[in-house]
Motif scaffolding. Sequence first.
Motif, PDB file in Angstrom:
ATOM      1  N   TRP A 176       0.820  -1.213   0.000  1.00  0.00           N
ATOM      2  CA  TRP A 176       0.000   0.000   0.000  1.00  0.00           C
ATOM      3  C   TRP A 176       0.853   1.262   0.000  1.00  0.00           C
ATOM      4  O   TRP A 176       0.446   2.299  -0.504  1.00  0.00           O
ATOM      5  CB  TRP A 176      -0.989  -0.001   1.166  1.00  0.00           C
ATOM      6  CG  TRP A 176      -0.372  -0.236   2.537  1.00  0.00           C
ATOM      7  CD1 TRP A 176      -0.215  -1.446   3.148  1.00  0.00           C
ATOM      8  CD2 TRP A 176       0.154   0.756   3.396  1.00  0.00           C
ATOM      9  NE1 TRP A 176       0.386  -1.277   4.363  1.00  0.00           N
ATOM     10  CE2 TRP A 176       0.622   0.070   4.538  1.00  0.00           C
ATOM     11  CE3 TRP A 176       0.289   2.138   3.325  1.00  0.00           C
ATOM     12  CZ2 TRP A 176       1.218   0.734   5.614  1.00  0.00           C
ATOM     13  CZ3 TRP A 176       0.873   2.778   4.403  1.00  0.00           C
ATOM     14  CH2 TRP A 176       1.331   2.089   5.527  1.00  0.00           C
ATOM     15  N   ILE A 177       2.085   1.168   0.514  1.00  0.00           N
ATOM     16  CA  ILE A 177       2.956   2.345   0.408  1.00  0.00           C
ATOM     17  C   ILE A 177       3.332   2.556  -1.049  1.00  0.00           C
ATOM     18  O   ILE A 177       3.200   3.654  -1.618  1.00  0.00           O
ATOM     19  CB  ILE A 177       4.242   2.186   1.253  1.00  0.00           C
ATOM     20  CG1 ILE A 177       3.894   2.220   2.734  1.00  0.00           C
ATOM     21  CG2 ILE A 177       5.258   3.286   0.903  1.00  0.00           C
ATOM     22  CD1 ILE A 177       5.088   2.235   3.644  1.00  0.00           C
ATOM     23  N   THR A 178       3.762   1.461  -1.701  1.00  0.00           N
ATOM     24  CA  THR A 178       4.106   1.526  -3.117  1.00  0.00           C
ATOM     25  C   THR A 178       2.928   2.044  -3.927  1.00  0.00           C
ATOM     26  O   THR A 178       3.054   2.960  -4.748  1.00  0.00           O
ATOM     27  CB  THR A 178       4.476   0.119  -3.638  1.00  0.00           C
ATOM     28  OG1 THR A 178       5.236  -0.543  -2.645  1.00  0.00           O
ATOM     29  CG2 THR A 178       5.239   0.207  -4.928  1.00  0.00           C
ATOM     30  N   GLY A 179       1.766   1.452  -3.689  1.00  0.00           N
ATOM     31  CA  GLY A 179       0.575   1.820  -4.464  1.00  0.00           C
ATOM     32  C   GLY A 179       0.218   3.270  -4.254  1.00  0.00           C
ATOM     33  O   GLY A 179       0.002   4.015  -5.213  1.00  0.00           O
ATOM     34  N   PHE A 180       0.181   3.709  -2.992  1.00  0.00           N
ATOM     35  CA  PHE A 180      -0.251   5.068  -2.687  1.00  0.00           C
ATOM     36  C   PHE A 180       0.686   6.087  -3.341  1.00  0.00           C
ATOM     37  O   PHE A 180       0.245   7.024  -3.995  1.00  0.00           O
ATOM     38  CB  PHE A 180      -0.286   5.264  -1.170  1.00  0.00           C
ATOM     39  CG  PHE A 180      -0.791   6.606  -0.753  1.00  0.00           C
ATOM     40  CD1 PHE A 180      -2.150   6.881  -0.739  1.00  0.00           C
ATOM     41  CD2 PHE A 180       0.096   7.616  -0.379  1.00  0.00           C
ATOM     42  CE1 PHE A 180      -2.617   8.120  -0.357  1.00  0.00           C
ATOM     43  CE2 PHE A 180      -0.374   8.854   0.002  1.00  0.00           C
ATOM     44  CZ  PHE A 180      -1.734   9.109   0.014  1.00  0.00           C
ATOM     45  N   LEU A 181       2.007   5.862  -3.143  1.00  0.00           N
ATOM     46  CA  LEU A 181       2.958   6.857  -3.643  1.00  0.00           C
ATOM     47  C   LEU A 181       3.109   6.800  -5.150  1.00  0.00           C
ATOM     48  O   LEU A 181       3.043   7.829  -5.828  1.00  0.00           O
ATOM     49  CB  LEU A 181       4.326   6.667  -2.978  1.00  0.00           C
ATOM     50  CG  LEU A 181       4.400   7.178  -1.541  1.00  0.00           C
ATOM     51  CD1 LEU A 181       5.791   6.953  -0.982  1.00  0.00           C
ATOM     52  CD2 LEU A 181       4.029   8.655  -1.484  1.00  0.00           C
ATOM     53  N   TRP A 182       3.296   5.599  -5.706  1.00  0.00           N
ATOM     54  CA  TRP A 182       3.587   5.514  -7.143  1.00  0.00           C
ATOM     55  C   TRP A 182       2.328   5.471  -7.997  1.00  0.00           C
ATOM     56  O   TRP A 182       2.171   6.243  -8.922  1.00  0.00           O
ATOM     57  CB  TRP A 182       4.504   4.327  -7.441  1.00  0.00           C
ATOM     58  CG  TRP A 182       5.905   4.588  -6.983  1.00  0.00           C
ATOM     59  CD1 TRP A 182       6.498   4.099  -5.859  1.00  0.00           C
ATOM     60  CD2 TRP A 182       6.856   5.449  -7.608  1.00  0.00           C
ATOM     61  NE1 TRP A 182       7.769   4.606  -5.729  1.00  0.00           N
ATOM     62  CE2 TRP A 182       8.029   5.439  -6.802  1.00  0.00           C
ATOM     63  CE3 TRP A 182       6.858   6.232  -8.772  1.00  0.00           C
ATOM     64  CZ2 TRP A 182       9.168   6.169  -7.126  1.00  0.00           C
ATOM     65  CZ3 TRP A 182       8.001   6.948  -9.090  1.00  0.00           C
ATOM     66  CH2 TRP A 182       9.126   6.920  -8.274  1.00  0.00           C
ATOM     67  N   ASN A 183       1.408   4.538  -7.665  1.00  0.00           N
ATOM     68  CA  ASN A 183       0.213   4.422  -8.502  1.00  0.00           C
ATOM     69  C   ASN A 183      -0.816   5.510  -8.213  1.00  0.00           C
ATOM     70  O   ASN A 183      -1.703   5.748  -8.999  1.00  0.00           O
ATOM     71  CB  ASN A 183      -0.448   3.055  -8.308  1.00  0.00           C
ATOM     72  CG  ASN A 183       0.486   1.926  -8.702  1.00  0.00           C
ATOM     73  OD1 ASN A 183       1.390   2.135  -9.509  1.00  0.00           O
ATOM     74  ND2 ASN A 183       0.288   0.759  -8.126  1.00  0.00           N
ATOM     75  N   GLY A 184      -0.688   6.118  -7.022  1.00  0.00           N
ATOM     76  CA  GLY A 184      -1.630   7.188  -6.685  1.00  0.00           C
ATOM     77  C   GLY A 184      -1.048   8.555  -6.984  1.00  0.00           C
ATOM     78  O   GLY A 184      -1.307   9.145  -8.039  1.00  0.00           O
ATOM     79  N   VAL A 185      -0.198   9.063  -6.059  1.00  0.00           N
ATOM     80  CA  VAL A 185       0.321  10.422  -6.168  1.00  0.00           C
ATOM     81  C   VAL A 185       1.116  10.620  -7.460  1.00  0.00           C
ATOM     82  O   VAL A 185       0.849  11.541  -8.230  1.00  0.00           O
ATOM     83  CB  VAL A 185       1.203  10.749  -4.941  1.00  0.00           C
ATOM     84  CG1 VAL A 185       1.823  12.131  -5.103  1.00  0.00           C
ATOM     85  CG2 VAL A 185       0.378  10.673  -3.675  1.00  0.00           C
ATOM     86  N   PHE A 186       2.079   9.716  -7.737  1.00  0.00           N
ATOM     87  CA  PHE A 186       2.930   9.921  -8.900  1.00  0.00           C
ATOM     88  C   PHE A 186       2.143   9.824 -10.193  1.00  0.00           C
ATOM     89  O   PHE A 186       2.315  10.618 -11.115  1.00  0.00           O
ATOM     90  CB  PHE A 186       4.091   8.924  -8.926  1.00  0.00           C
ATOM     91  CG  PHE A 186       5.008   9.125 -10.104  1.00  0.00           C
ATOM     92  CD1 PHE A 186       5.976  10.115 -10.069  1.00  0.00           C
ATOM     93  CD2 PHE A 186       4.881   8.361 -11.258  1.00  0.00           C
ATOM     94  CE1 PHE A 186       6.795  10.329 -11.159  1.00  0.00           C
ATOM     95  CE2 PHE A 186       5.692   8.584 -12.354  1.00  0.00           C
ATOM     96  CZ  PHE A 186       6.664   9.565 -12.297  1.00  0.00           C
ATOM     97  N   ARG A 187       1.231   8.847 -10.250  1.00  0.00           N
ATOM     98  CA  ARG A 187       0.479   8.678 -11.491  1.00  0.00           C
ATOM     99  C   ARG A 187      -0.405   9.903 -11.759  1.00  0.00           C
ATOM    100  O   ARG A 187      -0.520  10.352 -12.893  1.00  0.00           O
ATOM    101  CB  ARG A 187      -0.368   7.409 -11.436  1.00  0.00           C
ATOM    102  CG  ARG A 187      -1.081   7.164 -12.741  1.00  0.00           C
ATOM    103  CD  ARG A 187      -1.603   5.774 -12.855  1.00  0.00           C
ATOM    104  NE  ARG A 187      -0.547   4.853 -13.260  1.00  0.00           N
ATOM    105  CZ  ARG A 187      -0.761   3.772 -14.010  1.00  0.00           C
ATOM    106  NH1 ARG A 187      -1.980   3.480 -14.411  1.00  0.00           N
ATOM    107  NH2 ARG A 187       0.217   2.974 -14.341  1.00  0.00           N
ATOM    108  N   GLY A 188      -0.994  10.446 -10.707  1.00  0.00           N
ATOM    109  CA  GLY A 188      -1.805  11.664 -10.870  1.00  0.00           C
ATOM    110  C   GLY A 188      -0.963  12.775 -11.462  1.00  0.00           C
ATOM    111  O   GLY A 188      -1.361  13.455 -12.422  1.00  0.00           O
ATOM    112  N   LEU A 189       0.255  12.953 -10.908  1.00  0.00           N
ATOM    113  CA  LEU A 189       1.174  13.972 -11.407  1.00  0.00           C
ATOM    114  C   LEU A 189       1.528  13.715 -12.862  1.00  0.00           C
ATOM    115  O   LEU A 189       1.432  14.607 -13.706  1.00  0.00           O
ATOM    116  CB  LEU A 189       2.463  13.923 -10.590  1.00  0.00           C
ATOM    117  CG  LEU A 189       2.493  14.714  -9.304  1.00  0.00           C
ATOM    118  CD1 LEU A 189       3.811  14.476  -8.596  1.00  0.00           C
ATOM    119  CD2 LEU A 189       2.323  16.178  -9.633  1.00  0.00           C
ATOM    120  N   ALA A 190       1.931  12.442 -13.135  1.00  0.00           N
ATOM    121  CA  ALA A 190       2.390  12.085 -14.475  1.00  0.00           C
ATOM    122  C   ALA A 190       1.284  12.349 -15.473  1.00  0.00           C
ATOM    123  O   ALA A 190       1.521  12.835 -16.582  1.00  0.00           O
ATOM    124  CB  ALA A 190       2.802  10.617 -14.506  1.00  0.00           C
TER     125      ALA A 190
END
Lengths: 481, 339
Positions: free
Chosen positions: A133-147
């Motif tokens: 969930w850390i991976t998911g939240f940071l990469w698939n959530g926050v980072f993906r939104g940014l990207a």
Amino acid sequence: MTEASLTSASDDSRHSTSRLTVKDLLSSAEALRPTLGEHFRDELVNSLYREAESIARRAVRQKDDHHYDLDQKIDRLVTSPIFGLPLMLLLLAAVFWVTIVGANIPSQMLANALFSLEEQGVAAFNWLGLPWWITGFLWNGVFRGLAWVVSVMLPPMAIFFPIFTILEDLGYLPRVAFNLDFLFKKAGAHGKQSLSMAMGFGCNAAGVISTRVIDSPRERLIAILTNNFVPCNGRFPTLIMLATVFVAAAFPPALASFAAAGSVVLVVMIGAFFTLAVSWALSRTILKGEASAFTLELPPYRVPNIGRILYTSLIDRTFFVLMRAVMTAAPAGAVIWVLGNLSVNGMSLAAHIANFLNPLGVLIGLDGVILLAYIIAIPANEIVVPTMLMVYMGAGMMTESPDHNFLYHLLVGQHGWTLLTAVNLMLFSLLHNPCATTILTIYKETNSKKWAIMSVVITLGLAFLITFLTASLARLAGWVS
Amino acid sequence: MEWVTFVEVLLVVFTVSVIFFSGRGVIVQMRRWRATSERQRIEDALKLLLDYQWQQRPISARMLAADLRLSDTAGLRLVNIMQRQGLLETRGSDLQLTTEGQRAALQMMRAHRLLERYLATEARMPLTKVHREAHRLEHTLSPAEVDRLEADLGYPRRDPHGDPIPGPAGEMPSMQASALTAWELNKPAKIVHLEDEPPLAYAQILAEGLRLGQEIRILEITPQRYVLTDGDNEYRLAPAVAANVFVEALPEPSAAANGLVPLKALAHRQKAEIVALDDACQGFTRRRFLDLGLTPGTVIFPELLNSFGDPRAYRVRGTLIALRDEQASQIWVRPLNAQ
């Protein structure tokens, strides 16, 4: 007020009896002021101009102006009764076409690069043994939104803003304001509103800021409150998706991009209609009054200064808008991930909310998923389509648009979209509330919570009203069940 | 059920606290509202009395009540209050302002007319609406604020209808205007004052297109109507309305007689020289014109026509400036023969 003595020390010794202080001077000036009469300002300006003219006559030698004739010819063409308006629409369509086509490839490249970075980030986090969930939240959530926001928004803006600035620098845009003023005059608004509308194509927040060129507060407020009816870059992806899936699919592939640009122009014209209608209504209700002093300078045509254009359009406009979008997109990405991954009773939170919103959505010819996407996308409109697709596909993160055939089957085949859904989504996208950045900008520019709230109430109210009317009409006529 | 009683108790507690809550309860609010509306009524009565006094017409408490749309008892109560405050005294059934009352009335009039001036020239509200708005705002300004407003406006002497604005000590600028009904046939005149009461007559005057500073003469007088002309247009007014238009003799040969035309009427591509900005153009718009260099003596050239006729773009000092017809009609020019 200082009490410093006006006279110097040596004068002091000579005229020790008569001392004139600044305070005395100011108070006698104040006493004389009411006796000046009303027209002293006129005389002041007159004498300034006279003085400036006499200096200019002595210092400036004027050669024959070759540009003058050319300028006049161009002016007569761009403001001509026959060519003026068509030329403007054609230019607008061309700008959209260049933006849509030109942004495609860089957008794809940016998306590929950023999403592969995401994959590597996920792999690295997994290798470190961090919980999912850390991976998911940071990469698939926050980072993906940014990207997402960066790859969807940056290329069109980096193309649109320079083109827009070139037109501005050339001196063409003031002529557009000159051509269109008759419409704005009838609506009780200012012709310069068309300049802020043109700016709004890039970004509504930037459009709101650019209303500063309108010097009358009433007309400026009208321009601010209606700027949102111009679809910005962030809303183009939705409109282009609709255009390609529902309109361009009927055209051969070679013409698809023209069809897309054409439908965007059509939507823009609907938006312009609402802008004028709401301006008209505002100047007859809460912003009562008549159109006031209209003065518009039409500068001579100039060869654009490329260096300055790149600087102002990329640094001042693109980068500035992008930074604000990034600040709001990151938290939105996090929210989307949480909604997509937290399950209650075996269904994701996103699906629960979408189900809850569904009756309201159906009432206005949309559905719960679309409304949910619009709520999540309040910070940045770019993420409407990816969020929608995420919920439709039951995925745990925003998904990239698959090809159009797949999209058509997903939307029409599996989720019951009709032509009404497409039309109403287009209308809703055009009319709904401004994004968080724009609302914040309106608050800053008007310095009033009341007007910021008004901007939301007007737009959202109109969006629900119009879509409800079209949906009811379509149902009454029996076009959809 | 128990919770129903509980809700009832809560409701009672809530209602009581809304009514009596100190400083914000309904009762305190009502008392405050009554106090302000009483002050407003006194201020309105002061202006009315001053008006009657100037016209040297007597006014009784009953007439005052009727004019303010109050019941007779409310009118009497108002008169009593004002008497106690030393603002008016009675002589028989006639009401008369005391010196103190006159001072207060002039202060009100000053606030009202300055506000009208501000609303018309700075906020650019339509002329038919400024009276009502000024009437609402005049009760909210302190004398110091009125003084500041006057300074900010540049010490204007007349309100947008041409009424004189009293000075801080109540002194009135002199005015020798006569009503149109007292003016001779065919004698050139300049409009100096358009009475804005009653609003219906004022709206008619504006709808006809008459404005301050306009130069006119009377063409025809019949019991039914007055026919005026400014050289180009004819204006028809009912005698009752014409009595609300005040004129003065022309100080010098008229603008139209001097061969001046408003910029709006200037033929396309006809060079001209700006002679003056219209008197009716004040405040914000006037400053804007001056800033753009539209000063007397400047050569102006209508260069670019909009497909819809309005706005038109003019070349002034080498720059091209677009003006709407409303603005262009406020600039007086003299056509030049050259070219």
